[in-house]
Every structure is written in C-alpha cells, then in structure tokens.
Design a protein around this motif. Structure first.
Motif, short mmCIF file in Angstrom:
data_model
loop_
_atom_site.label_atom_id
_atom_site.label_comp_id
_atom_site.label_asym_id
_atom_site.label_seq_id
_atom_site.Cartn_x
_atom_site.Cartn_y
_atom_site.Cartn_z
N ILE A 305 0.86 -1.20 0.00
CA ILE A 305 0.00 0.00 0.00
C ILE A 305 0.89 1.24 0.00
CG2 ILE A 305 -1.78 1.30 1.24
CD1 ILE A 305 -2.65 -1.31 2.56
N TYR A 306 0.60 2.16 -0.91
CA TYR A 306 1.30 3.44 -0.96
C TYR A 306 0.28 4.55 -0.86
CZ TYR A 306 4.65 7.08 -2.27
OH TYR A 306 5.45 8.19 -2.26
N VAL A 307 0.41 5.40 0.16
CA VAL A 307 -0.51 6.51 0.36
C VAL A 307 0.23 7.81 0.06
CG1 VAL A 307 -2.11 7.65 1.94
CG2 VAL A 307 -1.67 5.19 2.18
N ALA A 308 -0.29 8.59 -0.89
CA ALA A 308 0.33 9.85 -1.29
C ALA A 308 -0.52 11.00 -0.76
CB ALA A 308 0.45 9.93 -2.81
N LEU A 309 0.02 11.74 0.18
CA LEU A 309 -0.70 12.85 0.80
C LEU A 309 -0.15 14.18 0.31
CD1 LEU A 309 -0.76 11.58 4.52
CD2 LEU A 309 -2.52 11.25 2.75
N GLY A 310 -0.95 14.93 -0.42
CA GLY A 310 -0.50 16.23 -0.90
C GLY A 310 0.63 16.17 -1.88
N ILE A 311 0.72 15.07 -2.64
CA ILE A 311 1.75 14.90 -3.66
C ILE A 311 1.10 15.03 -5.04
CG2 ILE A 311 3.38 13.26 -4.68
CD1 ILE A 311 3.75 12.06 -1.90
N SER A 312 1.60 15.97 -5.84
CA SER A 312 0.96 16.23 -7.14
C SER A 312 1.16 15.06 -8.10
CB SER A 312 1.52 17.51 -7.76
OG SER A 312 2.91 17.37 -8.01
N GLY A 313 2.33 14.41 -8.01
CA GLY A 313 2.58 13.26 -8.89
C GLY A 313 3.44 13.60 -10.08
N ALA A 314 4.51 14.37 -9.84
CA ALA A 314 5.47 14.64 -10.92
C ALA A 314 6.05 13.33 -11.41
CB ALA A 314 6.59 15.56 -10.40
N ILE A 315 6.47 13.30 -12.66
CA ILE A 315 6.91 12.05 -13.28
C ILE A 315 8.08 11.43 -12.52
CG2 ILE A 315 8.51 13.20 -14.89
CD1 ILE A 315 7.63 11.05 -16.97
#
Length: 368
Positions: A305-315
């Motif tokens: 499980i990977y939780v991304a909090l407040g991460i836009s998701g740059a390449i």
C-alpha cells in the motif's frame, strides 16, 4: 596473456557482485541476481555470482535459488570486513582471469565505492545508479515505447546491438539517459536498490548451483588501510524499500509542515508496519531527511500500500512508486497527475481527510 579490455570477443557471462555483511547476504543481491538472470537469458550466457568474504561458502547456494548458475567464492580473512583495497584487488583479479562481459553491483555504500575503483583498474566504463537494464534490442525498444515520450516512428535502431543498455536518471531526474560501453569490457553498472524485482526462491535451482572456490592472494603491500574496530552508528534510518505500507507527504503539507508530518505518522501507526516517506520537495525543503525520499532521485519502492498525501505526482516521483500494489492519493487538486495512477483517489484537504482515514482504519481493526 595480458588483460585487454578492448578485446571484446574474449569476454563472456553476466556477473553480479554479491554483497554480504557479517556473513549475511543483502536483499540487493537477490534483486540483482533476478535481473542478471533476465540479461543472461537475453545474451545466451551464464549468470555468475561473485561472493567475497571469510568462510562465506555456506551462504553461496542461496544465490542459485534466485537464478545464479554458478557462484565464485573468494575466502580470505582480509575480506571479512569490507575495505576498498582488498575487495578491489580480489574482484579485479578474478575479473581479469575470467573476463566477464557484464558486472553488476548494487548502488549501496559498498557498491558505489567498489564499482568505480574496479572500473578504473579494468580500464572500462561504469554507469552509476541505473534503474533499467537491457541487452536484447527488441526489449529495449519496447521499454522506450512504454516509458518515454520519444517519437520512435522514424528512429532506426541497430537490432544486432548486444551492448548492455544502461538507463539512469540524469539532470536531477528530469531526463532519463541510456548509456552503452561499446569499445570495452566488462560493461559495469551500479543498480539502485529496490528497482529490480526479486523473483521467488527456487530450492531446486539452489541445489543445482555450481560453487567454485577461487584461490585468493592478498599481500600486505596490497593494503593501505587496516580495520582495527567496527563501530555501528546508532542512527535510526527509514527502511522504505522493505516496508509493506508507505505513507508519503508532499508539498501539500506546506501550510502546517509539522502538523502534516504528524498526521502522516498517525496514519502509518494506524496501518501498522508502515513508514513515512516524502517527495523530493519535502526533502529539498528540509522537512524530512534524505532517507525518506521516494522517487527517481530517491528510493524506488514496491509496497503493498502506498498513500500519497498532498503529492501532485510529478513524473520523477511516480517513477519511484508506480509499481506499488495499491495506491491511495489525497490531493485538493482533482487534476493532479497522481490520480492517473492511483487505485483510489480522494479529492480534499489532507488535514481533514487523514484524521477520518485514521478513525476508519481503527474502527475496521476493532470490528475484527
């Protein structure tokens, strides 16, 4: 015959330098052996592990369980604890004698020290911190089509090229560069830990693995340092690569950095067996230490499980975590690129969403 790194036809087989510490193999070894098996099959070559240490032949067979056809074991008291002089001397001696076509090392503290020294002695090139490797051209072109923005429609490739194609981040992760070493052998790479996937262990292959004990000679004149004592620093580092659950924070915590990091820790504690990571922005801003960084210029991870909090998701960040089994993203921007790869996306303020997630997880655990 003198060693000649430009006599390419004299070189064969794929080698992996297998790091051990205190008589225990590292997880990076199994990742590299798994990747080396793929390359050896592409090349029609043998996969050979090289294990240096003191009385370490007992752990060599385990490497066969992940794909090694053979393990060359180099035993000597001076190899019990890693030193640059002893390890570089022995690895180069074996390489000059056996002439491998490729040598892979983990981009660990030891691999990053040993690789360049050996490459210089062997008079060949080395590509550092690789994240992808190919020999077969069809596989490499397929990788480019799936992983790059290049227009390959008018590109002509030499499909007979059997050089090791070594891909690594460049310019701070903004570009990916593929490097080859066409005129010298062995082709040498250090490979980022956590990038290559470890195959399942096969006991039958371990039993069938050939073990070769290589005669080691180390003179006092070969050594310029002496290890008197090994003292371990009592520093708690984050094990992102081995974590089953990672809760990462990004620039979205900027309005309350301490509060955002605390929420991430609360969510990680609620999951249990979870660690806190961060995007490059959080590390560059000094909010988290470098061992927390996930991404092309940090660590590549494959948690359940990977939780991304407040991460836009740059390449660059996505490249380091997109192979996670389950991705949950929380972001106020509904058009954030992270949602393109998320299995579950929540559009909202993480400072409001995370406490609700924590309570929901606790309730679900209590109900069981």
């Amino acid at each position: 015959m003198a060693f000649n790194s430009s006599d390419i036809a004299a070189f064969k087989d794929i080698w992996v330098f297998c790091e051990q510490r205190e008589g225990k193999l590292m997880n990076t070894d199994f990742e590299l052996i798994s990747e080396g098996r793929k390359l050896a099959d592409e090349r029609g070559a043998k996969l050979v592990g090289v294990l240096l240490g003191d009385n370490v032949e007992g752990i060599a067979k385990e490497l066969g369980g992940y794909g090694a056809d053979k393990v060359i074991v180099c035993n000597h008291p001076e190899l019990k604890v890693y030193t640059t002089d002893a390890y570089a001397k022995v690895l180069c001696d074996v390489a000059m004698d056996k002439k491998p076509e490729v040598i892979l090392l983990g981009a660990t503290n030891i691999g990053r020290d040993l690789g360049p020294r050996c490459a210089a002695r062997l008079r060949t090139g080395l590509t550092a911190d690789c994240t992808h490797l190919d020999i077969d051209m069809d596989n490499y072109v397929d990788f480019l089509e799936k992983s790059s923005t290049l227009d390959l429609s008018n590109t002509k490739f030499d499909m007979e090229d059997v050089n090791l194609k070594q891909t690594r981040p460049a310019f701070g992760g903004h570009l990916m560069a593929t490097i080859i070493c066409p005129r010298f052998r062995p082709c040498m790479s250090t490979v980022r830990p956590g990038v290559m996937k470890k195959v399942p262990f096969d006991q039958a292959k371990a039993d069938a693995c050939e073990i070769e004990m290589y005669p080691v000679t180390i003179e006092k004149s070969d050594l310029k340092t002496e290890v008197l004592e090994v003292v371990k620093e009592a520093k708690q580092l984050v094990d992102l690569i081995g974590a089953e659950v990672i809760v990462s924070v990004g620039r979205g915590i900027s309005k309350d950095v301490e509060g955002g990091i605390e929420l991430a820790h609360q969510l990680a504690d609620a999951f249990g067996n979870a660690v806190v990571g961060g995007s490059r922005a959080t590390i560059d801003s000094g909010w988290l230490s470098a061992d927390h960084q996930v991404g092309q210029t940090g660590k590549t991870v494959h948690p359940k499980i990977y939780v991304a909090l407040g991460i836009s998701g740059a390449i660059q960040h996505k490249a380091g975590m997109q192979d996670s089994e389950l991705i949950i993203a929380v972001n106020k921007n509904e058009h954030a690129p992270i949602f393109d790869i998320a299995d579950y996306g929540i559009v909202g303020d993480l400072f409001k969403v995370v406490p609700m997630l924590v309570e929901a997880i606790k309730e679900a655990k209590e109900s069981k």
